[in-house]
Design a protein around this motif. Structure first.
Motif, mmCIF file in Angstrom:
data_model
loop_
_atom_site.group_PDB
_atom_site.id
_atom_site.type_symbol
_atom_site.label_atom_id
_atom_site.label_comp_id
_atom_site.label_asym_id
_atom_site.label_seq_id
_atom_site.Cartn_x
_atom_site.Cartn_y
_atom_site.Cartn_z
ATOM 1 N N ILE A 70 0.840 -1.207 0.000
ATOM 2 C CA ILE A 70 0.000 0.000 0.000
ATOM 3 C C ILE A 70 0.877 1.261 0.000
ATOM 4 O O ILE A 70 0.596 2.227 -0.709
ATOM 5 C CB ILE A 70 -0.952 -0.027 1.210
ATOM 6 N N MET A 81 0.245 5.455 -0.779
ATOM 7 C CA MET A 81 -0.641 5.725 0.342
ATOM 8 C C MET A 81 0.137 5.679 1.653
ATOM 9 O O MET A 81 1.211 5.097 1.732
ATOM 10 C CB MET A 81 -1.794 4.719 0.353
ATOM 11 N N TRP A 127 -2.914 3.433 6.340
ATOM 12 C CA TRP A 127 -3.892 2.644 5.585
ATOM 13 C C TRP A 127 -3.549 1.159 5.639
ATOM 14 O O TRP A 127 -4.440 0.306 5.644
ATOM 15 C CB TRP A 127 -3.954 3.117 4.133
ATOM 16 N N TRP A 184 -4.813 -0.029 9.012
ATOM 17 C CA TRP A 184 -6.276 -0.189 9.014
ATOM 18 C C TRP A 184 -6.727 -1.328 8.113
ATOM 19 O O TRP A 184 -7.748 -1.971 8.373
ATOM 20 C CB TRP A 184 -6.951 1.119 8.615
ATOM 21 N N ALA A 185 -5.963 -1.606 7.061
ATOM 22 C CA ALA A 185 -6.300 -2.747 6.204
ATOM 23 C C ALA A 185 -6.195 -4.048 6.987
ATOM 24 O O ALA A 185 -7.104 -4.897 6.949
ATOM 25 C CB ALA A 185 -5.375 -2.781 4.987
ATOM 26 N N SER A 238 -7.006 2.713 -4.385
ATOM 27 C CA SER A 238 -7.558 3.875 -3.683
ATOM 28 C C SER A 238 -7.906 3.432 -2.274
ATOM 29 O O SER A 238 -7.980 2.233 -1.992
ATOM 30 C CB SER A 238 -8.812 4.401 -4.401
ATOM 31 N N PRO A 239 -8.154 4.378 -1.364
ATOM 32 C CA PRO A 239 -8.596 3.977 -0.025
ATOM 33 C C PRO A 239 -9.833 3.086 -0.060
ATOM 34 O O PRO A 239 -9.948 2.138 0.716
ATOM 35 C CB PRO A 239 -8.878 5.305 0.669
ATOM 36 N N VAL A 258 -8.862 -0.509 -1.102
ATOM 37 C CA VAL A 258 -8.135 -1.152 -0.004
ATOM 38 C C VAL A 258 -9.101 -1.618 1.075
ATOM 39 O O VAL A 258 -9.018 -2.756 1.567
ATOM 40 C CB VAL A 258 -7.091 -0.185 0.592
ATOM 41 N N LEU A 259 -10.049 -0.770 1.449
ATOM 42 C CA LEU A 259 -10.975 -1.113 2.517
ATOM 43 C C LEU A 259 -11.941 -2.223 2.089
ATOM 44 O O LEU A 259 -12.236 -3.134 2.868
ATOM 45 C CB LEU A 259 -11.756 0.129 2.957
#
Length: 412
Positions: free
Chosen positions: A249, A254, A258, A261-262, A310-311, A314-315
């Motif tokens: 990431i 990024m 992130w 949080w992933a 993108s965020p 990823v989420l």
């Protein structure tokens, strides 16, 4: 002796066993799930290559796998509490020695050998075995799901905790704090003390069987071999993603947060996936559910690598993978219990888990090696897709039934 003078036989305190076992699974799984967060700061501080750090974590996974059957044998022979106490000491020592690791050898011994052995002798595999001998056959699948979900909760909690601690007090102090938390395990493991050789552990035929006979029986069973081969793929997937997703990431522009949080989101959604897997495994075909999980993983990886990063992607990827993450474990451990009973479950699941960790070794190490050689993770992502499809094919023909030795026995 009269009935009045006979001591009353009490059963295990199942709620206490479940609570303490879940806390142990949470603690033992948390720090190792956050290892990917130490990737960037440690390699930069020590001027190490990615392959060097990845090899240390690969060794950790391999040693964990090699140690797991022996941990299972120790738990089956001497009890869960003694085994987990040893594991806690090794685990904490490895975390502490990582703080001052200045060379590749020191890193491989601390992060690799010691933590690997520590996890093997204190991990959720032993927790699930304790659950398996304490609850009824009808409750096992759900209990395994709850135990696995607790490990996922550890991942959800320790990933952002580790990220925040590294950002505020540094990676070295974070390792010390993690070691202190791991040291709590022996206190919790008191509730899981005991071993399956007690009369209540299973049927007379189970108790009469010797360990070498149990191992020979398992390796002579086609379904057990297929299960072990398929579990290799699970290890490849989860170990590669746990360690390499955060730096992947970052490579794509990024922030490291992130990545934290992933990993946390994977853990959070895996709570749902593990519970659903444990529930579904008690009602539907475990082999077919496993095949669907591996197909789902391949589809999720394919979408992730072909869509723009993108965020949001990823989420979403993390959430989907979380649902499919360790949901394999209640089903895989449940199949071992169905086939062979709970008597030597810690040992037999340990052998299946060894295959998982060989896959984990290759996933982590190849990820680092191929990146250093090509500057990209593309090849390893595509390898994960192909392996997921193969795992789906391998699990489909597994028969969910007891071996002939147990086939005529009444259900527990």
């Amino acid at each position: 002796m009269t009935a009045a003078s006979t001591p009353a036989r009490t059963g295990p305190n199942i709620p206490l066993i479940i609570v303490c076992g879940c806390l142990i699974a949470l603690i033992s799984f948390g720090p190792r799930a956050a290892m990917g967060l130490f990737f960037q700061p440690m390699t930069e501080a020590r001027d190490w290559s990615r392959e060097l750090f990845a090899l240390a974590i690969a060794i950790q996974n391999l040693v964990w796998g090699i140690g797991q059957p022996f941990a299972g044998m120790m738990a089956d022979r001497y009890g869960t509490w003694k085994t987990m106490s040893l594991g806690s000491v090794l685990y904490a020592a490895g975390l502490l020695l990582m703080v001052d690791a200045q060379s590749a050898v020191a890193l491989h011994i601390s992060a690799g050998v010691l933590i690997g052995l520590g996890i093997a002798f204190s991990s959720f595999s032993l927790v699930l075995a304790a659950f398996g001998r304490s609850v009824s056959a009808q409750q096992r699948s759900l209990a395994f799901g709850i135990g696995t979900a607790s490990g996922s909760l550890g991942q959800f909690l320790f990933a952002p905790l580790g990220g925040a601690l590294i950002a505020n007090i540094g990676w070295q102090q974070t390792l010390i704090i993690f070691a202190g938390i791991v040291a709590i395990v022996p206190l919790l493991a008191v509730a899981l003390r005991g071993k399956p050789s007690q009369p209540s552990a299973g049927t007379a035929q189970e108790n009469d069987q010797k360990l070498p006979d149990a191992i020979a029986e398992a390796f002579g069973t086609r379904g057990f071999i297929l299960l072990a081969i398929g579990f290799f793929v699970c290890g490849f997937h989860v170990a590669f993603i746990t360690i390499h997703l955060p730096p992947y990431i970052v490579d794509l522009g990024m922030d490291l947060s992130w990545g934290a949080w992933a990993i946390a989101l994977i853990g959070l959604f895996n709570i749902v996936g593990s519970l659903a897997s444990g529930y579904g495994g008690g009602r539907y075909s475990k082999p077919i559910l496993l095949s669907l999980i591996y197909l789902g993983r391949s589809a999720a990886i394919l979408a992730f690598i072909i869509l723009p990063i993108s965020p949001a992607t990823v989420l979403v990827f993390s959430a989907v993978m979380g649902l499919l993450w360790l949901s394999t474990i209640p089903l895989t451990s449940g199949l071992v219990a169905v086939m062979f009973g709970p008597r030597y479950m810690a040992t037999l699941f340990g052998f299946v888990f060894l295959s998982h960790q060989i896959g984990a070794f290759l996933g982590v190490w190849l990820g680092g090696r191929l990146f250093d050689q090509t500057g990209s993770y593309d090849a390893i992502w595509w390898c994960g897709i192909v392996l997921g499809i193969l795992a789906a094919i391998i699990h489909w023909p597994i028969e969910e039934k007891p071996v002939p030795r147990l086939a005529q026995q009444p259900a527990e």
